[in-house]
Scaffold this motif. Structure first.
Motif, short mmCIF file in Angstrom:
data_model
loop_
_atom_site.label_atom_id
_atom_site.label_comp_id
_atom_site.label_asym_id
_atom_site.label_seq_id
_atom_site.Cartn_x
_atom_site.Cartn_y
_atom_site.Cartn_z
N LEU A 218 0.83 -1.19 0.00
CA LEU A 218 0.00 0.00 0.00
C LEU A 218 0.87 1.25 0.00
CD1 LEU A 218 -2.75 -0.98 2.63
CD2 LEU A 218 -2.77 -1.31 0.13
N GLY A 219 0.42 2.27 -0.72
CA GLY A 219 1.11 3.55 -0.71
C GLY A 219 0.70 4.37 0.50
N PRO A 220 1.16 5.62 0.59
CA PRO A 220 0.82 6.45 1.76
C PRO A 220 -0.68 6.70 1.91
CG PRO A 220 1.96 7.74 0.06
CD PRO A 220 2.10 6.30 -0.32
N LEU A 221 -1.37 6.98 0.80
CA LEU A 221 -2.81 7.19 0.88
C LEU A 221 -3.53 5.87 1.17
CD1 LEU A 221 -5.42 8.76 0.62
CD2 LEU A 221 -5.18 8.67 -1.88
N GLY A 222 -3.10 4.79 0.54
CA GLY A 222 -3.70 3.49 0.80
C GLY A 222 -3.53 3.07 2.24
N THR A 223 -2.34 3.32 2.81
CA THR A 223 -2.09 2.98 4.21
C THR A 223 -2.95 3.82 5.14
OG1 THR A 223 0.18 2.31 3.69
CG2 THR A 223 -0.31 2.82 5.99
N ALA A 224 -3.16 5.09 4.79
CA ALA A 224 -3.99 5.96 5.62
C ALA A 224 -5.43 5.50 5.67
CB ALA A 224 -3.91 7.39 5.10
N LEU A 225 -5.87 4.75 4.64
CA LEU A 225 -7.27 4.30 4.57
C LEU A 225 -7.48 2.91 5.17
CD1 LEU A 225 -8.18 5.57 0.99
CD2 LEU A 225 -8.94 6.52 3.17
N VAL A 226 -6.43 2.29 5.66
CA VAL A 226 -6.59 1.00 6.34
C VAL A 226 -7.46 1.20 7.58
CG1 VAL A 226 -5.37 -0.77 7.68
CG2 VAL A 226 -4.43 0.02 5.50
N PRO A 227 -8.48 0.35 7.81
CA PRO A 227 -9.39 0.56 8.95
C PRO A 227 -8.68 0.46 10.28
CG PRO A 227 -9.78 -1.58 7.90
CD PRO A 227 -8.86 -0.82 7.00
N ARG A 228 -8.88 1.49 11.11
CA ARG A 228 -8.29 1.56 12.46
C ARG A 228 -9.29 2.25 13.38
NH1 ARG A 228 -4.24 3.03 9.00
NH2 ARG A 228 -2.32 1.79 9.03
N ASP A 229 -9.02 2.11 14.69
CA ASP A 229 -9.86 2.81 15.65
C ASP A 229 -9.54 4.29 15.71
OD1 ASP A 229 -11.18 0.47 16.33
OD2 ASP A 229 -9.74 -0.04 17.89
N ARG A 230 -8.28 4.65 15.43
CA ARG A 230 -7.86 6.05 15.39
C ARG A 230 -7.29 6.35 14.01
NH1 ARG A 230 -7.19 9.25 19.51
NH2 ARG A 230 -5.27 10.19 18.72
N PRO A 231 -7.54 7.56 13.52
CA PRO A 231 -7.08 7.89 12.16
C PRO A 231 -5.57 8.05 12.09
CG PRO A 231 -8.00 9.84 13.23
CD PRO A 231 -8.26 8.68 14.15
N ARG A 232 -5.03 7.93 10.89
CA ARG A 232 -3.64 8.25 10.62
C ARG A 232 -3.54 9.65 10.04
NH1 ARG A 232 0.28 4.25 10.00
NH2 ARG A 232 1.66 6.07 9.85
N MET A 233 -2.35 10.22 10.11
CA MET A 233 -2.10 11.53 9.51
C MET A 233 -1.45 11.35 8.14
SD MET A 233 -1.74 14.79 9.16
CE MET A 233 -2.27 15.48 10.72
N LEU A 234 -2.04 11.95 7.12
CA LEU A 234 -1.51 11.90 5.76
C LEU A 234 -1.17 13.31 5.30
CD1 LEU A 234 -0.94 10.48 3.01
CD2 LEU A 234 -3.34 10.92 2.45
N LEU A 235 0.05 13.51 4.83
CA LEU A 235 0.48 14.79 4.27
C LEU A 235 0.62 14.63 2.75
CD1 LEU A 235 1.65 17.67 4.28
CD2 LEU A 235 3.89 16.67 4.83
#
Length: 316
Positions: free
Chosen positions: A135-152
């Motif tokens: 997964l790329g940076p955007l794909g990794t940011a969209l992986v389901p989690r309880d807390r969001p990731r930060m994407l720049l």
């Protein structure tokens, strides 16, 4: 503090020396080389700008940050991630060759084909397709989690004119498909793939669909080199970072270098303010000048101050 000529690490006299390097500026320290990140850098932002950031967080909308180079657009993403304990920032630096698919995922079809042939020659099983999907940076940011990731998403305005529109569906739906995995038979519907970033982990993808549980915190930066489509702008919360005034510049210097750094820098500060036109000088250039002054460097020497405060819009 070094004095006189002691600050000159390079003298140009062709004499080899065992030079002891001084401590680097805080913003140029990168950890111990063993996976430990450098300490968090201080970031100053006004209450009005902070409220705009909070609005984007509440609305789960991308934050489009504009402003001249050096106003702290990219640093804002790291400040948000630090304050909200969102972990390492996932970064997608955009250029003229960037396409949405690269930010979502990559598939090494050639590598898989080679590995398949090798295993067939040895009579082994076919390789796991998930080994060849990352997964790329955007794909990794969209992986389901309880807390969001930060994407720049850094400098989106440098990308293709259609890239903002390509992002709309992903941002609106919070999901994307990986066709290479979606075509697999039902018994192989769940595949473990690699994620983006240092210390990347594997995550399970079912039927080729990646769908977020919490929309990531997305910061998109732009230097204002071109306009974005109205449909894209409507789905973002916009924050325009102004050039810092004298008071804010003093606060920034103190935050990075301590209150003692404010002593005797009026000439540097006024030279910076007088030389600065919109987009021509960045705040970190002033920090560089103050850091050198603190180390005993004579910044009044001919050419040195101009080298540190080189105009960004000038010729190289």
């Amino acid at each position: 503090m070094t004095q006189g000529d002691d600050w000159r690490l390079f003298r140009g006299d062709r004499v080899a020396r065992q030079t002891e390097f001084p401590e680097a500026p805080p913003w140029r320290q990168f950890g111990n080389g063993a996976g430990t990140r450098a300490r968090h850098r201080p970031y100053l932002i006004g209450p009005t700008e902070a409220d705009v950031v909070s609005a984007a967080l509440h609305l789960r909308r991308p934050l489009l940050v504009t402003g001249h180079p050096g106003t702290g657009k990219s640093s804002l993403a790291h400040a948000i991630a630090h304050e909200l304990s969102l972990g390492p920032v996932l970064q997608w630096p955009v250029n003229s060759r960037s396409v949405l698919k690269d930010a979502l995922y990559g598939y090494d079809a050639i590598g898989r084909l080679r590995e398949t042939h090798l295993r067939q020659e040895r009579g082994g099983p076919e390789p796991d397709i998930g080994t060849f999907v990352r997964l790329g940076p955007l794909g990794t940011a969209l992986v389901p989690r309880d807390r969001p990731r930060m994407l720049l998403v850094d400098e989106l305005d440098k990308g293709d004119v259609d890239l903002p529109n390509d992002l709309l569906t992903v941002f609106e739906e919070g999901e994307f498909d990986i066709p290479e995995l979606a075509r697999l038979p039902e018994e192989q519907s769940e595949v473990s793939v690699l994620t983006h970033g240092p210390g990347s982990k594997r995550v399970a993808v079912t039927q080729g669909l990646v769908r977020c549980r919490e929309f990531p915190v997305v910061v998109i930066t732009s230097n204002g080199e071109r306009d974005f489509p109205p449909a894209f702008m409507r789905r973002c919360v916009r924050l325009d970072l102004p050039d810092p005034d004298e008071a804010r510049l003093r606060d920034i210097v103190a935050a990075h270098l301590g209150d003692e750094a404010l002593s005797g820098i009026d000439d540097l500060l006024y030279a910076f303010l007088n030389a600065r036109a919109p987009g021509e000088l960045a705040t970190d250039q002033l920090l560089n000048a103050v850091f050198l002054r603190m180390g005993g460097v004579n910044l009044d020497a001919e050419g040195l101050l101009d080298a540190v405060l080189h105009r960004l819009g000038g010729a190289v």
